[in-house]
Design an enzyme around this catalytic site. Structure first.
Site, mmCIF file in Angstrom:
data_model
loop_
_atom_site.group_PDB
_atom_site.id
_atom_site.type_symbol
_atom_site.label_atom_id
_atom_site.label_comp_id
_atom_site.label_asym_id
_atom_site.label_seq_id
_atom_site.Cartn_x
_atom_site.Cartn_y
_atom_site.Cartn_z
ATOM 1 N N ASN A 1 3.063 1.242 3.919
ATOM 2 C CA ASN A 1 2.555 2.041 2.794
ATOM 3 C C ASN A 1 1.351 1.293 2.221
ATOM 4 O O ASN A 1 1.517 0.300 1.515
ATOM 5 C CB ASN A 1 3.684 2.192 1.762
ATOM 6 C CG ASN A 1 3.225 2.868 0.486
ATOM 7 O OD1 ASN A 1 2.138 3.420 0.412
ATOM 8 N ND2 ASN A 1 4.073 2.820 -0.542
ATOM 9 N N TRP A 2 0.169 1.804 2.516
ATOM 10 C CA TRP A 2 -1.052 1.099 2.090
ATOM 11 C C TRP A 2 -1.355 1.309 0.613
ATOM 12 O O TRP A 2 -2.271 0.688 0.072
ATOM 13 C CB TRP A 2 -2.249 1.561 2.930
ATOM 14 C CG TRP A 2 -2.166 1.209 4.385
ATOM 15 C CD1 TRP A 2 -1.140 0.545 5.023
ATOM 16 C CD2 TRP A 2 -3.149 1.489 5.404
ATOM 17 N NE1 TRP A 2 -1.432 0.405 6.357
ATOM 18 C CE2 TRP A 2 -2.648 0.972 6.621
ATOM 19 C CE3 TRP A 2 -4.384 2.125 5.409
ATOM 20 C CZ2 TRP A 2 -3.358 1.075 7.833
ATOM 21 C CZ3 TRP A 2 -5.089 2.225 6.597
ATOM 22 C CH2 TRP A 2 -4.583 1.703 7.798
ATOM 23 N N LYS A 3 -0.658 2.214 -0.025
ATOM 24 C CA LYS A 3 -0.878 2.502 -1.456
ATOM 25 C C LYS A 3 -2.373 2.759 -1.720
ATOM 26 O O LYS A 3 -3.034 3.363 -0.877
ATOM 27 C CB LYS A 3 -0.318 1.358 -2.317
ATOM 28 C CG LYS A 3 1.148 1.060 -1.962
ATOM 29 C CD LYS A 3 1.825 0.131 -2.927
ATOM 30 C CE LYS A 3 3.264 -0.095 -2.462
ATOM 31 N NZ LYS A 3 4.012 -0.935 -3.384
ATOM 32 N N HIS B 1 8.254 7.768 -4.434
ATOM 33 C CA HIS B 1 8.047 6.317 -4.540
ATOM 34 C C HIS B 1 8.174 5.902 -6.007
ATOM 35 O O HIS B 1 7.756 6.635 -6.908
ATOM 36 C CB HIS B 1 6.665 5.941 -3.990
ATOM 37 C CG HIS B 1 6.525 4.463 -3.835
ATOM 38 N ND1 HIS B 1 6.236 3.651 -4.898
ATOM 39 C CD2 HIS B 1 6.703 3.650 -2.765
ATOM 40 C CE1 HIS B 1 6.225 2.383 -4.484
ATOM 41 N NE2 HIS B 1 6.499 2.361 -3.183
ATOM 42 N N GLU C 1 6.531 3.980 -7.788
ATOM 43 C CA GLU C 1 5.276 3.969 -8.549
ATOM 44 C C GLU C 1 4.919 5.385 -9.006
ATOM 45 O O GLU C 1 4.320 5.559 -10.061
ATOM 46 C CB GLU C 1 4.151 3.344 -7.697
ATOM 47 C CG GLU C 1 4.353 1.833 -7.594
ATOM 48 C CD GLU C 1 3.882 1.199 -6.303
ATOM 49 O OE1 GLU C 1 3.109 1.823 -5.558
ATOM 50 O OE2 GLU C 1 4.318 0.054 -6.038
ATOM 51 N N GLU D 1 14.473 1.109 -2.295
ATOM 52 C CA GLU D 1 13.500 0.125 -2.751
ATOM 53 C C GLU D 1 13.824 -0.271 -4.190
ATOM 54 O O GLU D 1 13.411 0.432 -5.134
ATOM 55 C CB GLU D 1 12.090 0.718 -2.709
ATOM 56 C CG GLU D 1 11.659 1.190 -1.340
ATOM 57 C CD GLU D 1 10.138 1.252 -1.231
ATOM 58 O OE1 GLU D 1 9.590 0.518 -0.415
ATOM 59 O OE2 GLU D 1 9.514 2.005 -1.982
ATOM 60 N N GLY E 1 6.516 -5.598 -4.641
ATOM 61 C CA GLY E 1 5.282 -6.313 -4.953
ATOM 62 C C GLY E 1 5.502 -7.560 -5.798
ATOM 63 O O GLY E 1 4.548 -8.141 -6.303
ATOM 64 N N SER F 1 9.046 -6.289 -0.940
ATOM 65 C CA SER F 1 8.686 -7.644 -0.507
ATOM 66 C C SER F 1 9.225 -8.012 0.875
ATOM 67 O O SER F 1 9.644 -9.152 1.091
ATOM 68 C CB SER F 1 9.100 -8.670 -1.566
ATOM 69 O OG SER F 1 8.421 -8.404 -2.790
ATOM 70 N N GLY G 1 4.913 -2.594 1.854
ATOM 71 C CA GLY G 1 3.699 -2.453 1.044
ATOM 72 C C GLY G 1 2.715 -3.562 1.371
ATOM 73 O O GLY G 1 1.999 -3.504 2.376
HETATM 74 P P1 PGA Z 1 5.975 -4.309 -1.226
HETATM 75 O O1 PGA Z 1 6.012 -2.726 -1.469
HETATM 76 O O2 PGA Z 1 6.314 -4.518 0.245
HETATM 77 O O3 PGA Z 1 4.563 -4.723 -1.551
HETATM 78 O O4 PGA Z 1 6.984 -4.921 -2.113
HETATM 79 C C1 PGA Z 1 6.991 -1.912 -0.886
HETATM 80 C C2 PGA Z 1 6.782 -0.475 -1.281
HETATM 81 O O5 PGA Z 1 6.433 -0.222 -2.442
HETATM 82 O O6 PGA Z 1 6.945 0.446 -0.465
#
Ligand code: PGA
Length: 250
Positions: A9-11, A96, A98, A166, A172, A212, A233
């Site tokens: 997931n490149w966000k 997600h 976020e 998640e 993150g 993470s 991520g």
């Molecule tokens: P992260 O994000 O690997 O940077 O913790 C995971 C995600 O939000 O899908």
């Protein structure tokens, strides 16, 4: 046996040129090796088309980070499932944390998006997970159960659905759930699915872990009985790390 699935997931990272470069490096590093794992990458909307061209002849799937639930119309800033389909996306991520945290998405709007994506013939990765406050308050299981039940409302057939557990406190932050902590939640999600859809569906459903995941912890996480790959991520923004994580699953 469930086939593992690892998605990057490149966000909100990578321009078109940077995305092309990253996708090319991933393809190159995966090479011709047979990997027993489904692999996808999820660039931001404006980057999907060009990344789609880079990966079109291989097995890497093009994944969108979200979609809207209407066919089309006056929804400034939104993107429809038909548009995503026309770009070659095969999966769409919905819910997600976020999106839930910063953009007001709820189990109900996540459910609408999920239903729309499935109706369009696409596959869905629905994200669920508790915040730190919820974990410390001892309500992880009830939060995740209601996210599953409400997110999957009106869905009879789970064959196009993948879940991604998640924990919000692990995204993150560098703090990963321990393999045992993650597997315990995955097992409770599977029990909810068994209750809703029966034993066969519960056995077949793939549940990714996200939060993470790195090359150094991926093998341990992916070896747990209820963890069927990962949603990645930060570590998906570097080809070496992402490919190492894919290899840990395959
Ligand atoms: P992260 O994000 O690997 O940077 O913790 C995971 C995600 O939000 O899908």
């Amino acid at each position: 046996m469930r086939k593992k699935i690892v998605v990057g997931n490149w966000k909100m990272n990578k321009t078109v040129a940077e995305g092309r470069e990253l996708a090319s490096a991933i393809i190159e590093q995966l090479g011709e090796d047979v990997i027993d794992c489904e692999v996808g990458i999820a660039p931001a909307y404006p980057v999907l088309g060009e990344v789609g061209k880079v990966i079109e002849n291989g097995d890497v799937r093009l994944v969108a980070q979200n979609c809207h639930y209407e066919d089309d119309g006056a929804y400034t800033g939104e993107v429809s499932t038909r548009m995503l389909d026309s770009l070659g996306c095969s999966y769409i991520i919905v819910g997600h944390s976020e999106r839930r945290q910063y953009f007001g998405e709820t189990n109900r709007t996540v459910n609408l998006r999920l239903k729309k994506a499935l109706a369009e013939g696409m596959q869905v990765i629905m994200c669920i997970g508790e915040t730190l406050e919820e974990r410390e308050g001892g309500i992880t299981e009830s939060i995740v159960t209601s996210q599953v039940r409400e997110g999957l409302a009106d869905i009879d057939d789970l064959s196009g659905v993948v879940l991604a557990y998640e924990p919000v406190w692990a995204i993150g932050t560098g703090k990963t759930a321990t393999p045992e902590q993650a597997d315990a939640v995955h097992a409770s999600i599977r029990a909810t699915i068994r209750d809703m859809y029966g034993e066969a569906a519960a056995k077949e459903l793939r549940i990714q872990y996200g939060g993470s995941v790195k090359p150094s912890n991926a093998v341990e996480l992916f070896s747990m009985p209820n963890i069927d790959g990962g949603l990645i991520g930060g570590a998906s923004l570097k080809a070496d790390d992402f490919v190492a994580i894919v290899r840990a699953a395959g």
